[in-house]
Motif scaffolding. Structure first.
Motif, PDB file in Angstrom:
ATOM      1  N   PRO A   1     -26.500   1.726 -50.486  1.00 36.82           N
ATOM      2  CA  PRO A   1     -25.269   1.954 -49.432  1.00 36.82           C
ATOM      3  C   PRO A   1     -24.749   3.043 -49.576  1.00 36.82           C
ATOM      4  CG  PRO A   1     -25.409  -0.170 -51.039  1.00 36.82           C
ATOM      5  CD  PRO A   1     -26.362   0.871 -51.757  1.00 36.82           C
ATOM      6  N   SER A   2     -24.798   4.052 -50.498  1.00 36.04           N
ATOM      7  CA  SER A   2     -24.079   5.209 -50.585  1.00 36.04           C
ATOM      8  C   SER A   2     -24.618   6.166 -49.574  1.00 36.04           C
ATOM      9  CB  SER A   2     -24.181   5.908 -51.839  1.00 36.04           C
ATOM     10  OG  SER A   2     -25.570   6.365 -52.250  1.00 36.04           O
ATOM     11  N   LEU A   3     -25.573   5.888 -48.774  1.00 29.89           N
ATOM     12  CA  LEU A   3     -26.357   6.848 -47.750  1.00 29.89           C
ATOM     13  C   LEU A   3     -25.496   6.556 -46.426  1.00 29.89           C
ATOM     14  CD1 LEU A   3     -30.104   6.306 -48.371  1.00 29.89           C
ATOM     15  CD2 LEU A   3     -28.508   8.034 -49.037  1.00 29.89           C
ATOM     16  N   ILE A   4     -24.782   5.431 -46.417  1.00 28.37           N
ATOM     17  CA  ILE A   4     -23.720   4.996 -45.254  1.00 28.37           C
ATOM     18  C   ILE A   4     -24.606   4.412 -44.170  1.00 28.37           C
ATOM     19  CG2 ILE A   4     -21.975   5.916 -43.369  1.00 28.37           C
ATOM     20  CD1 ILE A   4     -21.244   8.207 -45.538  1.00 28.37           C
TER      21      ILE A   4
ATOM     22  N   VAL B   1     -35.940   4.881 -48.394  1.00 25.10           N
ATOM     23  CA  VAL B   1     -34.597   4.718 -48.923  1.00 25.10           C
ATOM     24  C   VAL B   1     -33.596   4.347 -47.771  1.00 25.10           C
ATOM     25  CG1 VAL B   1     -32.650   5.480 -50.672  1.00 25.10           C
ATOM     26  CG2 VAL B   1     -34.989   6.332 -50.917  1.00 25.10           C
ATOM     27  N   ALA B   2     -32.864   3.211 -47.552  1.00 22.13           N
ATOM     28  CA  ALA B   2     -32.046   3.126 -46.551  1.00 22.13           C
ATOM     29  C   ALA B   2     -30.650   2.482 -46.993  1.00 22.13           C
ATOM     30  CB  ALA B   2     -32.771   1.993 -45.621  1.00 22.13           C
ATOM     31  N   ALA B   3     -29.544   2.540 -46.187  1.00 18.41           N
ATOM     32  CA  ALA B   3     -28.498   2.358 -46.517  1.00 18.41           C
ATOM     33  C   ALA B   3     -28.224   0.544 -46.574  1.00 18.41           C
ATOM     34  CB  ALA B   3     -27.278   2.712 -45.461  1.00 18.41           C
ATOM     35  N   SER B   4     -28.987  -0.030 -45.758  1.00 17.63           N
ATOM     36  CA  SER B   4     -28.962  -1.481 -45.653  1.00 17.63           C
ATOM     37  C   SER B   4     -30.737  -1.866 -45.471  1.00 17.63           C
ATOM     38  CB  SER B   4     -28.444  -1.833 -44.504  1.00 17.63           C
ATOM     39  OG  SER B   4     -28.769  -1.456 -43.311  1.00 17.63           O
ATOM     40  N   GLU B   5     -31.062  -3.315 -45.782  1.00 15.80           N
ATOM     41  CA  GLU B   5     -32.035  -3.789 -45.376  1.00 15.80           C
ATOM     42  C   GLU B   5     -32.763  -3.359 -44.185  1.00 15.80           C
ATOM     43  OE1 GLU B   5     -35.029  -5.648 -47.777  1.00 15.80           O
ATOM     44  OE2 GLU B   5     -33.224  -5.556 -48.332  1.00 15.80           O
ATOM     45  N   VAL B   6     -34.210  -3.004 -44.342  1.00 16.59           N
ATOM     46  CA  VAL B   6     -34.935  -2.447 -42.951  1.00 16.59           C
ATOM     47  C   VAL B   6     -35.711  -3.800 -42.895  1.00 16.59           C
ATOM     48  CG1 VAL B   6     -36.577  -1.176 -42.032  1.00 16.59           C
ATOM     49  CG2 VAL B   6     -34.536  -0.122 -43.488  1.00 16.59           C
ATOM     50  N   SER B   7     -35.714  -4.077 -41.617  1.00 13.52           N
ATOM     51  CA  SER B   7     -36.627  -5.450 -41.282  1.00 13.52           C
ATOM     52  C   SER B   7     -38.344  -5.103 -41.407  1.00 13.52           C
ATOM     53  CB  SER B   7     -36.685  -6.017 -39.732  1.00 13.52           C
ATOM     54  OG  SER B   7     -37.194  -5.032 -38.957  1.00 13.52           O
ATOM     55  N   GLU B   8     -39.140  -6.070 -41.841  1.00 11.39           N
ATOM     56  CA  GLU B   8     -40.614  -6.080 -42.130  1.00 11.39           C
ATOM     57  C   GLU B   8     -41.254  -5.480 -40.763  1.00 11.39           C
ATOM     58  OE1 GLU B   8     -42.348  -6.460 -44.863  1.00 11.39           O
ATOM     59  OE2 GLU B   8     -40.672  -6.566 -45.692  1.00 11.39           O
ATOM     60  N   ALA B   9     -40.657  -5.791 -39.712  1.00 14.97           N
ATOM     61  CA  ALA B   9     -41.217  -5.241 -38.293  1.00 14.97           C
ATOM     62  C   ALA B   9     -41.231  -3.867 -38.310  1.00 14.97           C
ATOM     63  CB  ALA B   9     -40.716  -6.068 -37.364  1.00 14.97           C
ATOM     64  N   GLU B  10     -39.807  -3.486 -38.556  1.00 15.89           N
ATOM     65  CA  GLU B  10     -39.566  -1.754 -38.569  1.00 15.89           C
ATOM     66  C   GLU B  10     -40.375  -1.290 -39.586  1.00 15.89           C
ATOM     67  OE1 GLU B  10     -35.001  -1.485 -36.886  1.00 15.89           O
ATOM     68  OE2 GLU B  10     -35.246  -2.487 -38.892  1.00 15.89           O
ATOM     69  N   ILE B  11     -40.641  -1.525 -40.798  1.00 14.07           N
ATOM     70  CA  ILE B  11     -41.243  -1.096 -41.808  1.00 14.07           C
ATOM     71  C   ILE B  11     -42.752  -1.042 -41.300  1.00 14.07           C
ATOM     72  CG2 ILE B  11     -42.233  -1.535 -44.138  1.00 14.07           C
ATOM     73  CD1 ILE B  11     -39.449  -2.505 -44.751  1.00 14.07           C
TER      74      ILE B  11
ATOM     75  N   ASP C   1     -44.001  15.339 -52.749  1.00 13.77           N
ATOM     76  CA  ASP C   1     -42.829  16.564 -52.662  1.00 13.77           C
ATOM     77  C   ASP C   1     -42.153  16.473 -51.401  1.00 13.77           C
ATOM     78  OD1 ASP C   1     -43.731  16.849 -55.225  1.00 13.77           O
ATOM     79  OD2 ASP C   1     -45.167  18.895 -54.879  1.00 13.77           O
ATOM     80  N   GLN C   2     -42.524  15.663 -50.589  1.00 11.94           N
ATOM     81  CA  GLN C   2     -41.979  15.886 -49.277  1.00 11.94           C
ATOM     82  C   GLN C   2     -40.749  14.849 -48.980  1.00 11.94           C
ATOM     83  OE1 GLN C   2     -45.212  15.323 -46.715  1.00 11.94           O
ATOM     84  NE2 GLN C   2     -44.868  17.373 -45.806  1.00 11.94           N
ATOM     85  N   ILE C   3     -39.432  15.580 -48.460  1.00 10.62           N
ATOM     86  CA  ILE C   3     -38.381  14.547 -48.241  1.00 10.62           C
ATOM     87  C   ILE C   3     -37.881  14.587 -46.743  1.00 10.62           C
ATOM     88  CG2 ILE C   3     -35.986  13.840 -48.683  1.00 10.62           C
ATOM     89  CD1 ILE C   3     -36.652  14.838 -51.717  1.00 10.62           C
ATOM     90  N   ILE C   4     -37.711  13.493 -46.178  1.00 10.30           N
ATOM     91  CA  ILE C   4     -37.336  13.590 -44.744  1.00 10.30           C
ATOM     92  C   ILE C   4     -36.064  12.744 -44.852  1.00 10.30           C
ATOM     93  CG2 ILE C   4     -37.685  12.816 -42.273  1.00 10.30           C
ATOM     94  CD1 ILE C   4     -40.614  12.811 -42.857  1.00 10.30           C
ATOM     95  N   ASP C   5     -34.952  13.436 -44.682  1.00  5.87           N
ATOM     96  CA  ASP C   5     -33.351  12.981 -44.865  1.00  5.87           C
ATOM     97  C   ASP C   5     -32.721  12.770 -43.547  1.00  5.87           C
ATOM     98  OD1 ASP C   5     -30.999  12.339 -45.794  1.00  5.87           O
ATOM     99  OD2 ASP C   5     -31.155  13.401 -47.612  1.00  5.87           O
ATOM    100  N   ALA C   6     -32.674  11.543 -43.044  1.00  4.81           N
ATOM    101  CA  ALA C   6     -32.168  11.314 -41.883  1.00  4.81           C
ATOM    102  C   ALA C   6     -30.947  10.265 -41.925  1.00  4.81           C
ATOM    103  CB  ALA C   6     -32.989  10.711 -40.707  1.00  4.81           C
ATOM    104  N   THR C   7     -30.242  10.626 -43.084  1.00  5.51           N
ATOM    105  CA  THR C   7     -29.231   9.692 -43.581  1.00  5.51           C
ATOM    106  C   THR C   7     -27.853  10.441 -42.893  1.00  5.51           C
ATOM    107  OG1 THR C   7     -28.618  10.799 -45.499  1.00  5.51           O
ATOM    108  CG2 THR C   7     -30.175   9.298 -45.574  1.00  5.51           C
TER     109      THR C   7
END
Length: 182
Positions: free
Chosen positions: A146-149, A113-123, A158-164
């Motif tokens: 977009p609410s993630l800013i 989940v990202a605030a904006s589109e992530v490029s295919e290369a980065e994915i 069950d794991q969440i890594i939140d770096a927003t």
């Protein structure tokens, strides 16, 4: 939550049959075909969910729709679901079954989940790094929120890594609330 636990029991039972017969992929495709058909055929979902229609009538409809398209084992499984009045769980059962199949294939599904589109290369780079760290083949599914800013959030099971940015701002707000001003 109850739906998921009920669906999991049915999925486990059918998955054990699939493992014994070595037809995990084949049965998964058949189950997905059933869900797709139920979703695509007008009023079929409502028909199956209707409590006053006897299971016998529903089983006749299933036999007509899926004759020659799915194996007898899958048809019997679907009939059992109808007999037990669990037809509204079919979608969740298939999700649970797919999760079990992915587990045996050593595949991990990760939501990005990202605030904006992530490029295919980065994915691709992120998927490779996650594959190395988990020891599994990682399949990333991207969702834009977009609410993630800014930043990203990864959810794997069950794991969440939140770096927003939104999370960091919330943490900063909590620290400021607890700060003692002298």
């Amino acid at each position: 939550m109850l739906n998921k636990s009920v669906a999991r029991r049915y999925a486990e039972a059918f998955f054990s049959i699939a493992q014994e017969t070595n037809k995990i992929d084949e049965y998964q495709l058949e189950l997905e075909k059933i869900v797709q058909t139920i979703d695509e055929v007008p009023n079929l979902k409502e028909y199956f969910a209707h409590l006053l229609i006897p299971a016998k009538d529903k089983k006749e409809v299933v036999a007509k729709i899926f004759a020659g398209q799915i194996s007898q084992i899958t048809l019997n499984f679907l009939d059992m679901i109808l007999d037990k009045r669990r037809e509204t769980y079919i979608g969740v059962i298939v999700e649970e079954y797919s999760g079990m199949a992915d587990e045996t294939r050593n595949i991990a599904k990760v939501n990005l989940v990202a605030a904006s589109e992530v490029s295919e290369a980065e994915i691709k780079v992120l998927a490779e790094k996650l594959s190395v760290s988990t020891g599994k083949t990682v399949q990333l599914k991207q969702v834009v929120d977009p609410s993630l800013i800014g930043g990203i959030m990864l959810r794997m099971g069950d794991q969440i890594i939140d770096a927003t940015v939104a999370k960091k701002l919330a943490m900063l707000k909590e620290h400021l609330k607890q700060a003692k001003i002298s």
